[in-house]
Design a protein around this motif. Structure first.
Motif, PDB file in Angstrom:
ATOM      1  N   VAL A  48       0.803  -1.080   0.009  1.00  0.00           N
ATOM      2  CA  VAL A  48      -0.083   0.007   0.006  1.00  0.00           C
ATOM      3  C   VAL A  48       0.838   1.213  -0.040  1.00  0.00           C
ATOM      4  N   ALA A  49       1.806   1.406   1.103  1.00  0.00           N
ATOM      5  CA  ALA A  49       2.656   2.567   0.989  1.00  0.00           C
ATOM      6  C   ALA A  49       3.763   2.149   1.912  1.00  0.00           C
ATOM      7  N   THR A  50       5.032   2.808   1.794  1.00  0.00           N
ATOM      8  CA  THR A  50       6.084   2.437   2.566  1.00  0.00           C
ATOM      9  C   THR A  50       6.846   3.943   2.694  1.00  0.00           C
ATOM     10  N   ILE A  51       7.689   4.032   3.764  1.00  0.00           N
ATOM     11  CA  ILE A  51       8.487   5.065   4.095  1.00  0.00           C
ATOM     12  C   ILE A  51       9.757   4.624   4.882  1.00  0.00           C
ATOM     13  N   THR A  52      10.618   5.346   4.348  1.00  0.00           N
ATOM     14  CA  THR A  52      12.162   5.162   4.846  1.00  0.00           C
ATOM     15  C   THR A  52      12.494   6.097   6.009  1.00  0.00           C
ATOM     16  N   SER A  53      13.434   5.598   6.488  1.00  0.00           N
ATOM     17  CA  SER A  53      13.945   6.519   7.639  1.00  0.00           C
ATOM     18  C   SER A  53      14.319   8.169   7.408  1.00  0.00           C
ATOM     19  N   PRO A  54      14.518   8.395   5.921  1.00  0.00           N
ATOM     20  CA  PRO A  54      14.631   9.908   5.909  1.00  0.00           C
ATOM     21  C   PRO A  54      13.388  10.384   5.473  1.00  0.00           C
ATOM     22  N   GLY A  55      12.254   9.720   5.299  1.00  0.00           N
ATOM     23  CA  GLY A  55      11.087   9.879   4.797  1.00  0.00           C
ATOM     24  C   GLY A  55      10.570  10.169   3.484  1.00  0.00           C
ATOM     25  N   ARG A  56      11.520   9.011   2.562  1.00  0.00           N
ATOM     26  CA  ARG A  56      10.832   8.942   1.245  1.00  0.00           C
ATOM     27  C   ARG A  56      10.024   8.013   1.146  1.00  0.00           C
ATOM     28  N   THR A  57       8.936   8.176   0.532  1.00  0.00           N
ATOM     29  CA  THR A  57       7.465   7.483   0.686  1.00  0.00           C
ATOM     30  C   THR A  57       7.600   6.713  -0.971  1.00  0.00           C
ATOM     31  N   ASN A  58       6.595   5.835  -0.852  1.00  0.00           N
ATOM     32  CA  ASN A  58       6.232   5.049  -2.089  1.00  0.00           C
ATOM     33  C   ASN A  58       4.962   4.625  -2.033  1.00  0.00           C
ATOM     34  N   TYR A  59       4.212   4.786  -2.962  1.00  0.00           N
ATOM     35  CA  TYR A  59       2.643   4.396  -2.832  1.00  0.00           C
ATOM     36  C   TYR A  59       2.160   3.464  -3.990  1.00  0.00           C
ATOM     37  N   ALA A  60       1.475   2.557  -3.852  1.00  0.00           N
ATOM     38  CA  ALA A  60       0.607   1.756  -4.804  1.00  0.00           C
ATOM     39  C   ALA A  60      -0.116   2.789  -5.693  1.00  0.00           C
ATOM     40  N   ASP A  61      -0.171   2.622  -7.083  1.00  0.00           N
ATOM     41  CA  ASP A  61      -0.894   3.505  -7.654  1.00  0.00           C
ATOM     42  C   ASP A  61      -2.507   3.657  -7.554  1.00  0.00           C
ATOM     43  N   SER A  62      -2.853   2.493  -6.904  1.00  0.00           N
ATOM     44  CA  SER A  62      -4.442   2.607  -6.473  1.00  0.00           C
ATOM     45  C   SER A  62      -4.876   3.407  -5.352  1.00  0.00           C
ATOM     46  N   VAL A  63      -3.722   4.065  -4.661  1.00  0.00           N
ATOM     47  CA  VAL A  63      -3.988   4.812  -3.731  1.00  0.00           C
ATOM     48  C   VAL A  63      -3.568   6.157  -3.630  1.00  0.00           C
ATOM     49  N   LYS A  64      -2.491   6.377  -4.712  1.00  0.00           N
ATOM     50  CA  LYS A  64      -1.931   7.607  -4.638  1.00  0.00           C
ATOM     51  C   LYS A  64      -3.024   8.880  -4.768  1.00  0.00           C
ATOM     52  N   GLY A  65      -2.705   9.868  -3.994  1.00  0.00           N
ATOM     53  CA  GLY A  65      -3.735  10.843  -4.195  1.00  0.00           C
ATOM     54  C   GLY A  65      -4.933  10.794  -2.816  1.00  0.00           C
TER      55      GLY A  65
END
Length: 114
Positions: A48-65
């Protein structure tokens, strides 16, 4: 050994909002990534979504926005704000924490239905 405690699931109508939270404890290792995955009935677990220690995020296309992931490094917590929920978002949501290995929460049910 890392313990993960999840909270915030439940039943919500389409278009509504929910916030999931996960608190990690017991880690003697630096936590790198934190995130949320979900598994709907009859389907594979998906990111669904991940976040690294420095704060970089990654989202599934289906949940972006619609979904936003937050992290508090001092408290070792990760939260997922879910807005504009759809019936397709119905699933068990799992918290994931990565140190030198992966750790998973017990899962919390999110049901989007009228």
């Amino acid at each position: 050994q890392v313990q993960l405690v999840e909270s915030g699931g439940g039943l919500v109508q389409p278009g509504g909002s929910l916030r999931l939270s996960c608190a990690a404890s017991g880690s003697n290792f630096r936590i790198s990534a934190m995130g949320w995955y979900r598994q709907a009935p009859g389907k594979q677990r998906e990111l669904v979504a991940t976040i690294t220690s420095p704060g970089r995020t990654n989202y599934a296309d289906s949940v972006k926005g619609r979904f936003t992931i937050f992290r508090d490094n001092a408290k070792n917590t990760v939260s997922l704000q879910m807005n504009s929920l759809k019936p397709d978002d119905t699933a068990v949501y799992y918290c994931n924490v990565v140190t030198y290995k992966d750790y998973w929460g017990q899962g919390t049910q999110v049901t989007v239905s009228s």
